[in-house]
Design an enzyme around this catalytic site. Structure first.
Site, short mmCIF file in Angstrom:
data_model
loop_
_atom_site.label_atom_id
_atom_site.label_comp_id
_atom_site.label_asym_id
_atom_site.label_seq_id
_atom_site.Cartn_x
_atom_site.Cartn_y
_atom_site.Cartn_z
N ASP A 122 0.82 -1.22 0.00
CA ASP A 122 0.00 0.00 0.00
C ASP A 122 0.85 1.26 0.00
OD1 ASP A 122 0.74 -0.64 2.73
OD2 ASP A 122 -0.67 0.90 3.39
N GLU A 135 0.10 -1.22 5.68
CA GLU A 135 1.14 -0.77 6.61
C GLU A 135 0.99 0.71 6.90
OE1 GLU A 135 5.22 0.80 7.72
OE2 GLU A 135 3.86 1.38 6.09
#
Length: 408
Positions: free
Chosen positions: A80, A175
Site C-alpha cells: 500500500d 502498513e
C-alpha cells in the site's frame, strides 16, 4: 533498463492507496491488484508455496540450495501507499545523470523538485533518479522494497551457484494505516528472523523506532445563542483549543528530531455542540512515552474539572513499541546485515526511525525484524523520488544477506 527498475516502474503505476477508518481488511480492495500481480510474478520465478490469503498477504518460499543448516530468513515489504497523497495515475519519469539542478516535475503547474527544499538531492549527482509529475506521490514507499525483493529472488533463481538457505517472502497490505500485520501469521510464515525492506537513505539500518499510541477525543459542549450565552455556553471547539494548549508547545513534530518524542494533533473537527480530536503520541524512550500518555490524561482531568465531568472523553490506545527491545538480544541479525552492506561497498549507519514499520510489530510478535534501506526519499508526497543506483544496492544487499547466512 535493469530488472529492478523495470519492476519498480511497473508496480508504481498500480494504485494501492490504503484508507484510514476503513471497516474492511485490506482497507482498500485495489491493493489486491498489485498483490495478484506479485503472485503471478512469483510463480513465474518458480517460487514455492506462493499464496494470496483472505487478508491480502502474499507469501512465498525460495527453498535452500545448500545442505548445511542455515537460518530461515524473511524479507517483507508492503504493497500500500500512503493516504496522505494520491497514488492514482502515477507517472514516473527518469532523470538520468542528475547534475544537481532543480528538476521540473510539472511545467504547467510550476512544480519543482529543488535542492533548496530537498538537500539530499545533492548527494545523488551523477545518479539516475525516478520522480513524479508533481501531482501524485511516487510510491517508492514501499514499492521500491517490493522491487528489490523480487529482483533479488530473480537473481538467486538465475544464479544457482550463489548459496542460500530457505528464504520466506511476505508482502503485506495496510502498513501505512498501521494495520499491516494485524492478521499476519508469524508461526506459519516460518522464518527465524526477517528484514523489512522499507527504509530510505543508502546504508541506513534501522532497529529502533517510536513507541506509539493514538488518542481519540470527544468533547461534549453546550450550545446557546451567542447573544444569550453568558454563563451557559460551553463551546466544544474552544474546549478543544484549551486542551491542546495544555500540552507542551515544543513537544510537537515541527520542533523535534532524532530521538525526541511528540504529541501530534492529526485531526480536529466539530462545532459548538460537539468536537472530535485525534492525536498520535510518539517517543523512543519507553518511560518518556508513558509520561506523555500520563500528561494527556492529566490534561483531560483538568478539562473535566474546569467544565464539568464528562465534558471530554479520552480514549488512549497503544499502537506499537520500540523494536530495539526485541532485536537487541539478537546482535547476530544486525551483524549479518552489516556484513552484507559492506560486501556491496556500503558503510552501514544506524538510525532511530521516527515512525514505525511492520517490523516493529512483528518483532513483538516473535519475529525479530530490523529494516533495510531502499533509496527512496520524500515519502508520502508529490516530491517523492528514488535513486535507482541505491535501489540496485538494496537488491544486492538482499542477495548478500542470503549468501552470507550460509557461512554461519
Amino acid at each position: 533498463m535493469t530488472d529492478v527498475l523495470e519492476r519498480f516502474l511497473r508496480y508504481v503505476k498500480i494504485d494501492t492507496q490504503s484508507a484510514n477508518h476503513s471497516e474492511t481488511y485490506p482497507s482498500t480492495l485495489k491493493q489486491l491488484d498489485l498483490s495478484r500481480l506479485l503472485v503471478d510474478e512469483l510463480r513465474k520465478l518458480n517460487m514455492q508455496d506462493v499464496k494470496l490469503d483472505d487478508y491480502g498477504y502474499v507469501t512465498a518460499t525460495l527453498p535452500s540450495n545448500v545442505s548445511q543448516p542455515t537460518p530461515v530468513i524473511g524479507f517483507i515489504s508492503h504493497v500500500d501507499t500512503s493516504p496522505a497523497a494520491s497514488g492514482k495515475d502515477v507517472k514516473p519519469r527518469l532523470v538520468e545523470n542528475y547534475a544537481g539542478e532543480d528538476i521540473v516535475l510539472n511545467e504547467e503547474q510550476g512544480i519543482l523538485l529543488s535542492p533548496a527544499q530537498s538537500p539530499d538531492l545533492v548527494n545523488h549527482i551523477g545518479e539516475t533518479l525516478v520522480v513524479t509529475d508533481g501531482t501524485t506521490l511516487l510510491g517508492a514507499d514501499d514499492k521500491a522494497g517490493i522491487a528489490a525483493i523480487m529482483s533479488a529472488m530473480a537473481t538467486l533463481q538465475s544464479h544457482p551457484e550463489i548459496p542460500h538457505g530457505k528464504i520466506k517472502i511476505g508482502f503485506t497490505p495496510d502498513e501505512e494505516v498501521g494495520a499491516g500485520v494485524d492478521h499476519f501469521d508469524v508461526p506459519a510464515f516460518g522464518a527465524n528472523f526477517a528484514f523489512t525492506v522499507d527504509g530510505g537513505t543508502v546504508g541506513e539500518l534501522a532497529y529502533e523506532n517510536f513507541n506509539a499510541a493514538g488518542a481519540e477525543i470527544t468533547i461534549h459542549g453546550k450550545s446557546f445563542h451567542p447573544g444569550d450565552a453568558k454563563g451557559k455556553l460551553i463551546n466544544a471547539l474552544q474546549v478543544a483549543i484549551d486542551f491542546h494548549n495544555l500540552l507542551p508547545a515544543f513537544d510537537r513534530p515541527e520542533h523535534t528530531e532524532k530521538r525526541e518524542g511528540f504529541f501530534h494533533l492529526i485531526s480536529l473537527n466539530g462545532e459548538a455542540e460537539q468536537a472530535n480530536m485525534e492525536y498520535i503520541i510518539r517517543d523512543h524512550d519507553r518511560q518518556l512515552f508513558e509520561e506523555k500518555k500520563a500528561l494527556m490524561n492529566q490534561a483531560a482531568d483538568f478539562i473535566n474539572q474546569r467544565y464539568g465531568a464528562g465534558t471530554l472523553e479520552l480514549h488512549l490506545k497503544d499502537q506499537y513499541y520500540n523494536m530495539f527491545e526485541k532485536i537487541a538480544p539478537h546482535p547476530e541479525i544486525l551483524d549479518l546485515a552489516r556484513k552484507a552492506y559492506r560486501a556491496v561497498g556500503v558503510e552501514p549507519f544506524e538510525v532511530a526511525v521516527r515512525g514505525g514499520t511492520d517490523g516493529s510489530r512483528l518483532s513483538f510478535m516473535g519475529l525479530p525484524t530490523p529494516n533495510l534501506f531502499t533509496g527512496g526519499y520524500n515519502y508520502h508526497g508529490r516530491f517523492e523520488y528514488l535513486s535507482v543506483d541505491e535501489l540496485k544496492l538494496a537488491t544486492q544487499v538482499i542477495v548478500e544477506i542470503a549468501r552470507l547466512a550460509t557461512k554461519g
